[in-house]
Write a protein that holds these residues in place. Sequence first.
Motif, short mmCIF file in Angstrom:
data_model
loop_
_atom_site.label_atom_id
_atom_site.label_comp_id
_atom_site.label_asym_id
_atom_site.label_seq_id
_atom_site.Cartn_x
_atom_site.Cartn_y
_atom_site.Cartn_z
N GLY A 1 0.75 -1.08 0.00
CA GLY A 1 0.11 0.09 0.10
C GLY A 1 0.77 1.10 0.09
N ILE A 2 2.10 1.25 -0.02
CA ILE A 2 3.01 2.32 -0.29
C ILE A 2 3.67 2.53 -1.52
CG2 ILE A 2 5.01 3.29 0.73
CD1 ILE A 2 4.68 1.70 3.23
N ARG A 3 3.44 3.86 -1.94
CA ARG A 3 4.11 4.05 -3.26
C ARG A 3 5.66 3.71 -3.29
NH1 ARG A 3 1.39 9.21 -6.09
NH2 ARG A 3 3.58 9.10 -7.10
N THR A 4 6.04 3.12 -4.16
CA THR A 4 7.41 2.70 -4.20
C THR A 4 8.13 3.09 -5.60
OG1 THR A 4 6.96 0.89 -2.58
CG2 THR A 4 9.06 0.75 -3.72
N LEU A 5 9.24 3.91 -5.53
CA LEU A 5 10.05 4.04 -6.86
C LEU A 5 11.44 3.05 -6.62
CD1 LEU A 5 10.89 5.50 -9.35
CD2 LEU A 5 11.90 7.00 -7.81
N THR A 6 11.55 2.30 -7.49
CA THR A 6 12.59 1.33 -7.65
C THR A 6 13.71 1.71 -8.51
OG1 THR A 6 11.18 -0.56 -7.04
CG2 THR A 6 13.20 -1.05 -7.79
N VAL A 7 14.92 1.91 -8.03
CA VAL A 7 16.02 2.00 -8.76
C VAL A 7 17.21 0.84 -8.86
CG1 VAL A 7 18.07 3.63 -9.24
CG2 VAL A 7 15.90 4.46 -8.16
N GLN A 8 17.28 0.41 -10.04
CA GLN A 8 18.23 -0.72 -10.16
C GLN A 8 19.48 -0.34 -10.96
OE1 GLN A 8 15.88 -3.40 -12.18
NE2 GLN A 8 14.64 -4.40 -10.28
N SER A 9 20.64 -1.01 -10.67
CA SER A 9 21.86 -0.76 -11.19
C SER A 9 22.60 -2.16 -11.41
CB SER A 9 22.61 0.29 -10.63
OG SER A 9 23.12 -0.30 -9.18
N ASN A 10 23.67 -2.18 -12.23
CA ASN A 10 24.59 -3.34 -12.33
C ASN A 10 25.88 -2.67 -12.21
OD1 ASN A 10 22.68 -5.42 -13.09
ND2 ASN A 10 22.79 -4.59 -15.19
N THR A 11 26.82 -3.52 -11.58
CA THR A 11 28.28 -2.89 -11.42
C THR A 11 28.92 -3.40 -12.69
OG1 THR A 11 28.75 -5.00 -10.57
CG2 THR A 11 27.83 -3.19 -8.98
N GLU A 12 30.19 -2.58 -12.83
CA GLU A 12 31.31 -3.08 -13.68
C GLU A 12 31.67 -4.18 -13.34
OE1 GLU A 12 33.77 0.43 -14.30
OE2 GLU A 12 32.27 1.93 -14.61
N ASP A 13 32.48 -4.81 -14.33
CA ASP A 13 33.19 -6.17 -14.19
C ASP A 13 34.42 -5.93 -12.80
OD1 ASP A 13 32.03 -7.42 -16.09
OD2 ASP A 13 33.76 -6.97 -17.56
N TYR A 14 34.40 -6.84 -11.93
CA TYR A 14 35.25 -6.80 -10.91
C TYR A 14 34.80 -5.68 -9.88
CZ TYR A 14 37.99 -9.57 -14.25
OH TYR A 14 38.08 -10.42 -15.31
N VAL A 15 33.73 -5.26 -9.74
CA VAL A 15 33.11 -4.40 -8.79
C VAL A 15 32.01 -5.14 -8.03
CG1 VAL A 15 32.21 -2.22 -8.16
CG2 VAL A 15 33.94 -2.41 -9.88
N LEU A 16 32.36 -5.32 -6.97
CA LEU A 16 31.01 -6.18 -6.07
C LEU A 16 30.21 -5.11 -5.60
CD1 LEU A 16 33.48 -8.24 -3.60
CD2 LEU A 16 32.35 -8.88 -5.65
N PRO A 17 28.96 -5.43 -5.86
CA PRO A 17 27.58 -4.60 -5.26
C PRO A 17 28.00 -4.04 -3.97
CG PRO A 17 26.87 -6.59 -6.36
CD PRO A 17 28.23 -6.83 -6.24
N SER A 18 28.76 -4.74 -2.99
CA SER A 18 28.69 -4.16 -1.53
C SER A 18 29.87 -3.05 -1.72
CB SER A 18 29.15 -5.40 -0.66
OG SER A 18 30.23 -6.05 -1.04
N GLU A 19 30.82 -3.18 -2.51
CA GLU A 19 31.55 -2.01 -2.75
C GLU A 19 31.03 -0.94 -3.41
OE1 GLU A 19 34.63 -3.82 -5.12
OE2 GLU A 19 35.68 -4.88 -3.53
N LEU A 20 29.97 -0.93 -4.38
CA LEU A 20 29.48 0.27 -4.90
C LEU A 20 28.58 0.75 -3.77
CD1 LEU A 20 28.67 1.63 -7.49
CD2 LEU A 20 26.79 0.06 -7.75
N LEU A 21 27.69 -0.09 -3.17
CA LEU A 21 26.89 0.37 -2.06
C LEU A 21 27.77 1.18 -1.14
CD1 LEU A 21 23.91 0.74 -0.95
CD2 LEU A 21 24.40 -1.51 0.19
N ARG A 22 28.97 0.70 -0.64
CA ARG A 22 29.67 1.31 0.39
C ARG A 22 30.09 2.72 0.06
NH1 ARG A 22 34.10 -2.12 0.67
NH2 ARG A 22 32.79 -3.53 1.75
N ALA A 23 30.41 2.79 -1.42
CA ALA A 23 30.71 4.02 -2.25
C ALA A 23 29.94 5.12 -2.00
CB ALA A 23 31.49 3.60 -3.35
N VAL A 24 28.66 4.44 -2.43
CA VAL A 24 27.51 5.52 -2.68
C VAL A 24 26.66 5.83 -1.46
CG1 VAL A 24 25.20 5.50 -3.94
CG2 VAL A 24 27.30 4.68 -5.00
N LYS A 25 26.35 5.13 -0.64
CA LYS A 25 25.65 5.14 0.62
C LYS A 25 26.00 6.47 1.37
CE LYS A 25 23.60 2.30 4.12
NZ LYS A 25 23.58 1.20 4.83
N PRO A 26 27.16 6.86 1.57
CA PRO A 26 27.32 8.26 2.42
C PRO A 26 26.89 9.42 1.39
CG PRO A 26 29.58 7.19 2.08
CD PRO A 26 28.50 6.20 1.43
#
Length: 79
Positions: free
Chosen positions: A11-36
């Motif tokens: 029941g909550i309006r939701t906007l979903t943003v998805q992404s893929n990482t480049e080769d040899y970049v883990l999603p956890s590393e990307l999140l760590r860089a983007v989260k701040p």
Amino acid sequence: MAAGRILHRNGIRTLTVQSNTEDYVLPSELLRAVKPELEKLKLPPGYRIFFGGEHYNKMETYGYLAIALVISLIAIFWF
């Protein structure tokens, strides 16, 4: 790149943003860089950012692993 869609989840309006990482970049590393940078955003009242996908699955799994660890330790030392 696909156009964004506004969906409803629980029941909550939701906007979903998805992404893929480049080769040899883990999603956890990307999140760590983007989260701040995302935490600097001033969201209006009622808005929030929720990280799903691999991050959500990892956090959910850690809870189950902790429970399994405690049960295992109890079983090892009890019997």
